[in-house]
Design an enzyme around this catalytic site. Sequence first.
Site, mmCIF file in Angstrom:
data_model
loop_
_atom_site.group_PDB
_atom_site.id
_atom_site.type_symbol
_atom_site.label_atom_id
_atom_site.label_comp_id
_atom_site.label_asym_id
_atom_site.label_seq_id
_atom_site.Cartn_x
_atom_site.Cartn_y
_atom_site.Cartn_z
ATOM 1 N N ALA A 1 28.916 44.509 0.331
ATOM 2 C CA ALA A 1 27.878 43.863 -0.512
ATOM 3 C C ALA A 1 28.346 43.614 -1.773
ATOM 4 O O ALA A 1 29.165 44.230 -2.323
ATOM 5 C CB ALA A 1 26.881 45.004 -0.518
ATOM 6 N N LYS B 1 30.909 29.220 3.360
ATOM 7 C CA LYS B 1 31.056 27.707 3.347
ATOM 8 C C LYS B 1 32.354 27.611 4.002
ATOM 9 O O LYS B 1 33.544 28.351 3.520
ATOM 10 C CB LYS B 1 31.002 27.263 2.000
ATOM 11 C CG LYS B 1 31.133 25.590 1.848
ATOM 12 C CD LYS B 1 32.006 25.409 0.743
ATOM 13 C CE LYS B 1 33.258 25.569 0.618
ATOM 14 N NZ LYS B 1 34.016 25.185 -0.188
ATOM 15 N N LYS C 1 8.935 -0.838 2.883
ATOM 16 C CA LYS C 1 8.311 -0.088 3.648
ATOM 17 C C LYS C 1 9.179 0.540 4.854
ATOM 18 O O LYS C 1 9.149 1.705 5.112
ATOM 19 C CB LYS C 1 7.176 -0.671 4.027
ATOM 20 C CG LYS C 1 6.227 -0.246 5.060
ATOM 21 C CD LYS C 1 4.886 -0.675 5.063
ATOM 22 C CE LYS C 1 5.052 -2.018 6.214
ATOM 23 N NZ LYS C 1 3.731 -2.530 6.387
ATOM 24 N N ARG D 1 0.877 -1.206 0.043
ATOM 25 C CA ARG D 1 -0.081 -0.107 -0.051
ATOM 26 C C ARG D 1 0.910 1.292 -0.090
ATOM 27 O O ARG D 1 0.354 2.249 -0.286
ATOM 28 C CB ARG D 1 -0.901 -0.025 1.102
ATOM 29 C CG ARG D 1 -2.093 -1.060 1.077
ATOM 30 C CD ARG D 1 -3.417 -0.558 1.906
ATOM 31 N NE ARG D 1 -3.298 -1.141 3.108
ATOM 32 C CZ ARG D 1 -3.753 -0.592 4.241
ATOM 33 N NH1 ARG D 1 -4.282 0.587 4.192
ATOM 34 N NH2 ARG D 1 -3.411 -1.156 5.629
ATOM 35 N N ASN E 1 37.302 31.061 -4.690
ATOM 36 C CA ASN E 1 37.960 29.955 -4.019
ATOM 37 C C ASN E 1 38.331 28.853 -5.053
ATOM 38 O O ASN E 1 39.110 28.074 -4.830
ATOM 39 C CB ASN E 1 37.098 29.491 -2.914
ATOM 40 C CG ASN E 1 35.767 28.962 -3.109
ATOM 41 O OD1 ASN E 1 35.184 29.313 -4.045
ATOM 42 N ND2 ASN E 1 35.419 28.161 -2.664
#
Length: 482
Positions: free
Chosen positions: A404, A375, A38, A31, A410
């Site tokens: 900004a 990061k 499952k 189902r 990198n």
Amino acid sequence: MHVTSSFQVQGALGQRPVVDVVIMAAGKGTRMKSKTPKVLHALAGRPLLGHVLETAAQLLARKVVVITGHGAIEVEAACAESTGGRVEFDLNFVRQEPQLGTGHAVQQAVPALADDGVVVVLSGDVPLTQADTLYHLIAACGGDKLALLTLEQRDPTGYGRIVRAGDVVQAIVEHKDASDVQRQITEIYSGIMAVPAAALKRWLARLDNQNAQKEYYLTDIVKFAVADGVGVVAHKIDDAVQVAGVNSPVQLAELERAYQVRQAHRLMEEGVRLADPARIDVRGDLLCAHDVSIDVNCVFEGMVNLGEGVSIGAHCVIANAVIEAGAVIHPFTHIDGEKLGVTVGAGALIGPFARLRPGAKLGAEVHIGNFVEVKNSTLAQGAKANHLAYLGDATVGERVNYGAGSITANYDGANKHRTVIEADVHVGSNCVLVAPVTIGAGGTVGGGSTITKNTEPGALSVARGKQVSIANWARPAKKPKA
Ligand code: UD1
Ligand code: CA
């Protein structure tokens, strides 16, 4: 995973039986209408079977035998992964092919089970059984009785019924085999039992499949216990969620909600202020100090640690991160530390719309504003990157102001390189810092510069086309129409 075991407490009071766990996980789960077996569907970010293994760990099980069949290879690989090689118990797999019923399933485990333990039978698709409930079941078994976990169901259709004579349990009769009178019984078998291993083995050897489904029913051992004069005890609970199985996406979603409501209440009991307990999802371990507040629609994954007074704005997704005291995470921030983790220092201000990726280590009072991605970078105390910027593989000193639109370039297409921005540097807007490169302490980088060479401490560095202005310049005009 934290293993809090009242079993240890109980052990101090009386003799603790040795527990071996059998988990039935061979069924198909038609189902679910899914290629995924499952028991590998996720509840709270972890496979259903992972929840059951966690419960087994809390029971301090000696051995866990997982019975696999449909999707066996996948299920076995996922188990090994979800226990992460931790040696909390001896993990074994046995295959059941074909699947001839729950009794047949447990028969496959017999060679893997010692005679001296109590066997707790669980299902891989019943994720939310509490260890506490099972301690009580094991206590009811007492090492020499057959203990069944049971429940009153208003609609018992489909379940095995607990047949009693007076108070004494006589048998479990499956729905399809039950008489009309037996179908009126509302006490059902949950699918969970605790049974002395030696007796279990004896009874399993006597099963047959002479019934409506032509299956070997594990539940038939009840009548053998009665015939052998072994006590059968029903431990009845009233919390249906703990024994609810997952057979369909709807049931999976219902159990997910039930789990999340419980997490939310646990957090509030620990003093966390949730704007709405119906709108938080915890898929892992969320640890909170005092005076944490969490606005609506936040998702927490993996290990997340929130320090005292931390405030999480609406619509944040936070995974594998440590957020120290007093930090404020504004709305729509995405933090994912994956394996390296993310640290946000005390009093830092993050977002709205910030993205912190693996290895972002932010010191105290750091400010990360909208559309800033960080990061694998360390930012020392008081550094700020407030708008539209990228910092990758960078070491950023104290009080640096990063303008900004500036980025660290990198990646040269093959390798990653580091950018070092020393203390008190001011990087103007829209700069490209081409790594490897170091900006000396206290230096200034003029807006729009592309910096490819190291700069001296205190220097102003400008690397862009010189401005040309032509006085009184006449713009081209449109030609008149012919
Ligand atoms: C079983 C019980 C029933 C109880 C119900 C609770 C039996 C005969 N009946 O019903 O009394 O009320 O659970 O949910 O035990 N499985 C295998 N191999 C098999 C068959 C099943 O591994 O050959 C696994 C399934 O994947 C599942 C678990 O055993 O995890 C229970 O099987 P399921 O078919 O859901 O149980 P029922 O027979 O419906
Ligand atoms: Ca079932």
